[in-house]
Write a protein that holds these residues in place. Sequence first.
Motif, PDB file in Angstrom:
ATOM      1  N   THR A  44       0.825  -1.205   0.000  1.00  0.00           N
ATOM      2  CA  THR A  44       0.000   0.000   0.000  1.00  0.00           C
ATOM      3  C   THR A  44       0.861   1.258   0.000  1.00  0.00           C
ATOM      4  O   THR A  44       0.604   2.205  -0.752  1.00  0.00           O
ATOM      5  CB  THR A  44      -0.931  -0.001   1.226  1.00  0.00           C
ATOM      6  N   LEU A  45       1.891   1.271   0.836  1.00  0.00           N
ATOM      7  CA  LEU A  45       2.784   2.433   0.868  1.00  0.00           C
ATOM      8  C   LEU A  45       3.549   2.582  -0.442  1.00  0.00           C
ATOM      9  O   LEU A  45       3.788   3.701  -0.910  1.00  0.00           O
ATOM     10  CB  LEU A  45       3.766   2.311   2.031  1.00  0.00           C
ATOM     11  N   LYS A  46       3.938   1.464  -1.049  1.00  0.00           N
ATOM     12  CA  LYS A  46       4.658   1.537  -2.324  1.00  0.00           C
ATOM     13  C   LYS A  46       3.786   2.166  -3.404  1.00  0.00           C
ATOM     14  O   LYS A  46       4.269   2.966  -4.218  1.00  0.00           O
ATOM     15  CB  LYS A  46       5.094   0.138  -2.764  1.00  0.00           C
ATOM     16  N   VAL A  47       2.498   1.837  -3.399  1.00  0.00           N
ATOM     17  CA  VAL A  47       1.609   2.363  -4.435  1.00  0.00           C
ATOM     18  C   VAL A  47       1.240   3.815  -4.169  1.00  0.00           C
ATOM     19  O   VAL A  47       1.302   4.667  -5.059  1.00  0.00           O
ATOM     20  CB  VAL A  47       0.340   1.485  -4.539  1.00  0.00           C
ATOM     21  N   THR A  48       0.874   4.129  -2.917  1.00  0.00           N
ATOM     22  CA  THR A  48       0.401   5.480  -2.611  1.00  0.00           C
ATOM     23  C   THR A  48       1.524   6.519  -2.679  1.00  0.00           C
ATOM     24  O   THR A  48       1.303   7.654  -3.079  1.00  0.00           O
ATOM     25  CB  THR A  48      -0.239   5.514  -1.211  1.00  0.00           C
ATOM     26  N   GLN A  49       2.729   6.138  -2.282  1.00  0.00           N
ATOM     27  CA  GLN A  49       3.838   7.090  -2.260  1.00  0.00           C
ATOM     28  C   GLN A  49       4.850   6.878  -3.387  1.00  0.00           C
ATOM     29  O   GLN A  49       5.844   7.597  -3.478  1.00  0.00           O
ATOM     30  CB  GLN A  49       4.566   7.028  -0.913  1.00  0.00           C
ATOM     31  N   GLY A  50       4.592   5.881  -4.239  1.00  0.00           N
ATOM     32  CA  GLY A  50       5.482   5.652  -5.372  1.00  0.00           C
ATOM     33  C   GLY A  50       6.885   5.242  -4.965  1.00  0.00           C
ATOM     34  O   GLY A  50       7.865   5.737  -5.530  1.00  0.00           O
ATOM     35  N   LEU A  51       7.001   4.332  -4.013  1.00  0.00           N
ATOM     36  CA  LEU A  51       8.310   3.929  -3.508  1.00  0.00           C
ATOM     37  C   LEU A  51       8.845   2.733  -4.288  1.00  0.00           C
ATOM     38  O   LEU A  51       8.080   1.892  -4.763  1.00  0.00           O
ATOM     39  CB  LEU A  51       8.221   3.577  -2.020  1.00  0.00           C
ATOM     40  N   ALA A  52      10.148   2.653  -4.392  1.00  0.00           N
ATOM     41  CA  ALA A  52      10.811   1.512  -5.009  1.00  0.00           C
ATOM     42  C   ALA A  52      11.364   0.610  -3.911  1.00  0.00           C
ATOM     43  O   ALA A  52      11.804   1.090  -2.860  1.00  0.00           O
ATOM     44  CB  ALA A  52      11.948   1.974  -5.931  1.00  0.00           C
ATOM     45  N   LEU A  53      11.356  -0.695  -4.169  1.00  0.00           N
ATOM     46  CA  LEU A  53      11.805  -1.636  -3.147  1.00  0.00           C
ATOM     47  C   LEU A  53      13.278  -1.421  -2.809  1.00  0.00           C
ATOM     48  O   LEU A  53      13.677  -1.557  -1.647  1.00  0.00           O
ATOM     49  CB  LEU A  53      11.577  -3.069  -3.628  1.00  0.00           C
ATOM     50  N   ALA A  54      14.102  -1.066  -3.800  1.00  0.00           N
ATOM     51  CA  ALA A  54      15.525  -0.848  -3.527  1.00  0.00           C
ATOM     52  C   ALA A  54      15.716   0.298  -2.533  1.00  0.00           C
ATOM     53  O   ALA A  54      16.556   0.211  -1.627  1.00  0.00           O
ATOM     54  CB  ALA A  54      16.263  -0.551  -4.834  1.00  0.00           C
ATOM     55  N   ASP A  55      14.925   1.373  -2.675  1.00  0.00           N
ATOM     56  CA  ASP A  55      15.026   2.493  -1.736  1.00  0.00           C
ATOM     57  C   ASP A  55      14.526   2.094  -0.351  1.00  0.00           C
ATOM     58  O   ASP A  55      15.068   2.545   0.672  1.00  0.00           O
ATOM     59  CB  ASP A  55      14.235   3.688  -2.261  1.00  0.00           C
ATOM     60  N   ILE A  56      13.482   1.274  -0.302  1.00  0.00           N
ATOM     61  CA  ILE A  56      12.958   0.817   0.989  1.00  0.00           C
ATOM     62  C   ILE A  56      14.005  -0.027   1.713  1.00  0.00           C
ATOM     63  O   ILE A  56      14.226   0.123   2.926  1.00  0.00           O
ATOM     64  CB  ILE A  56      11.652   0.018   0.791  1.00  0.00           C
ATOM     65  N   VAL A  57      14.675  -0.919   0.977  1.00  0.00           N
ATOM     66  CA  VAL A  57      15.700  -1.774   1.590  1.00  0.00           C
ATOM     67  C   VAL A  57      16.851  -0.926   2.141  1.00  0.00           C
ATOM     68  O   VAL A  57      17.336  -1.150   3.260  1.00  0.00           O
ATOM     69  CB  VAL A  57      16.215  -2.799   0.560  1.00  0.00           C
ATOM     70  N   THR A  58      17.283   0.071   1.366  1.00  0.00           N
ATOM     71  CA  THR A  58      18.377   0.934   1.829  1.00  0.00           C
ATOM     72  C   THR A  58      17.993   1.702   3.091  1.00  0.00           C
ATOM     73  O   THR A  58      18.766   1.779   4.049  1.00  0.00           O
ATOM     74  CB  THR A  58      18.757   1.924   0.719  1.00  0.00           C
ATOM     75  N   ALA A  59      16.777   2.274   3.076  1.00  0.00           N
ATOM     76  CA  ALA A  59      16.332   3.037   4.240  1.00  0.00           C
ATOM     77  C   ALA A  59      16.104   2.119   5.447  1.00  0.00           C
ATOM     78  O   ALA A  59      16.408   2.502   6.589  1.00  0.00           O
ATOM     79  CB  ALA A  59      15.043   3.793   3.904  1.00  0.00           C
ATOM     80  N   LEU A  60      15.584   0.917   5.212  1.00  0.00           N
ATOM     81  CA  LEU A  60      15.370  -0.025   6.321  1.00  0.00           C
ATOM     82  C   LEU A  60      16.695  -0.432   6.950  1.00  0.00           C
ATOM     83  O   LEU A  60      16.791  -0.571   8.182  1.00  0.00           O
ATOM     84  CB  LEU A  60      14.626  -1.265   5.817  1.00  0.00           C
ATOM     85  N   SER A  61      17.728  -0.641   6.132  1.00  0.00           N
ATOM     86  CA  SER A  61      19.020  -1.046   6.687  1.00  0.00           C
ATOM     87  C   SER A  61      19.582   0.036   7.605  1.00  0.00           C
ATOM     88  O   SER A  61      20.242  -0.278   8.615  1.00  0.00           O
ATOM     89  CB  SER A  61      19.999  -1.341   5.550  1.00  0.00           C
TER      90      SER A  61
END
Length: 400
Positions: A331-348
């Motif tokens: 849901t967050l990826k769709v509503t905010q247009g996030l890419a999984l690679a950016d999510i992984v970097t920020a999560l790390s």
Amino acid sequence: MSDLEDEMDVDVPVSKDITFSAEPPKGKRAADLPVEAEDSLPWVEKYRPVHLSDVSGHHDILATISKFVDSNRLPHLLFYGPPGTGKTSTILALARRIYGHENMRQMVLELNASDDRSIDVVREQIKTFASTKQIFSFAQGPAAAGAGGGGGGGGSGSRLAGFKLIVLDEADAMTNTAQMALRRIMEKYTANARFCIIANYAHKLSPALLSRCTRFRFSPLKEPDIRALVDKVIQEENVRILPDAADALVRLSRGDMRRALNVLQACHASSTPLQPHDAPKVPEEDVVRETITTETIYNCVAAPRPDAIRKILDTLLRTSDVTSCLSTINTLKVTQGLALADIVTALSEEVVKLEVKPEVMISWLDGLATIEHRVASGGGEAVQTGALVGVIRNGVELMG
């Protein structure tokens, strides 16, 4: 025959009308363009350092290079490191200090990745430039070094150095055969020319080239160094930006000065209201711009916002239902247009701040690194999103 008998060719003598000065003309920038062109320059070029003292960070490297120049013992140089850290700006500022602004064209040969640098160019263009010698060139003495010291200064005592400078930017893009042809030229014409090799990755260069150069690694710039130039640009360009937005800009630049200035200019342009096509032109000082906020910065960079990352991490840590976790992330990826690679970097970056057992941290970081590699290699985001949930949940189970 000895090497001494194979004398070098000579260039056309330098005009006697030229005043050798280490300082560029006042009121002009490095680009030496008309005022109209300078005003339309990208900020990256408009605020590119002119003198060594203007270069941000890397004070140890600058001090070492300055001592080389002062003693007239400049070796072949290798600058390597991430993009946007000041490698090209440093060598161009060094060239202006050695030769003066007026003599750059005849004493410096700069080849970039956009130029053809095959083995033919090395054997013809580079070899020809390195093998010719200026007639009216003098070794830079202490007086000249002092005149050019501090990245500028008066140029009355400044003279041309006794060698030319060849700058090979993005040298890790050169072919192996071209690098092999270059190594002999560097040795044969050392008395007449110095090479500065610039690369992002030193391991892509030939070991023979590496052994002939003095290496300097340009690490990512520290946030205070980036903030100093960003504040200067904000003041001179009258950018309306909130302090929190400026902090976010510096943080998201990740040590890349070029990225910080490009994002700042893009946000400044987006804050300018559009004028009707047939409307009269509004003077620059009368244009009312919107204030740049943190949201504007994150939208421009397309980076996940901290609140979204915290929500994802809290959901993964507290919710045992895998389906619910997947739904939150998607849901967050769709509503905010996030890419999984950016999510992984920020999560790390958020995960390493948690106080957990070593085996849990190892499990998380190893799993996130594997997912990042798969995504970069072309793996499907849907499958890797599920893998992300599995990695974090496995770590939570290890916590007991």
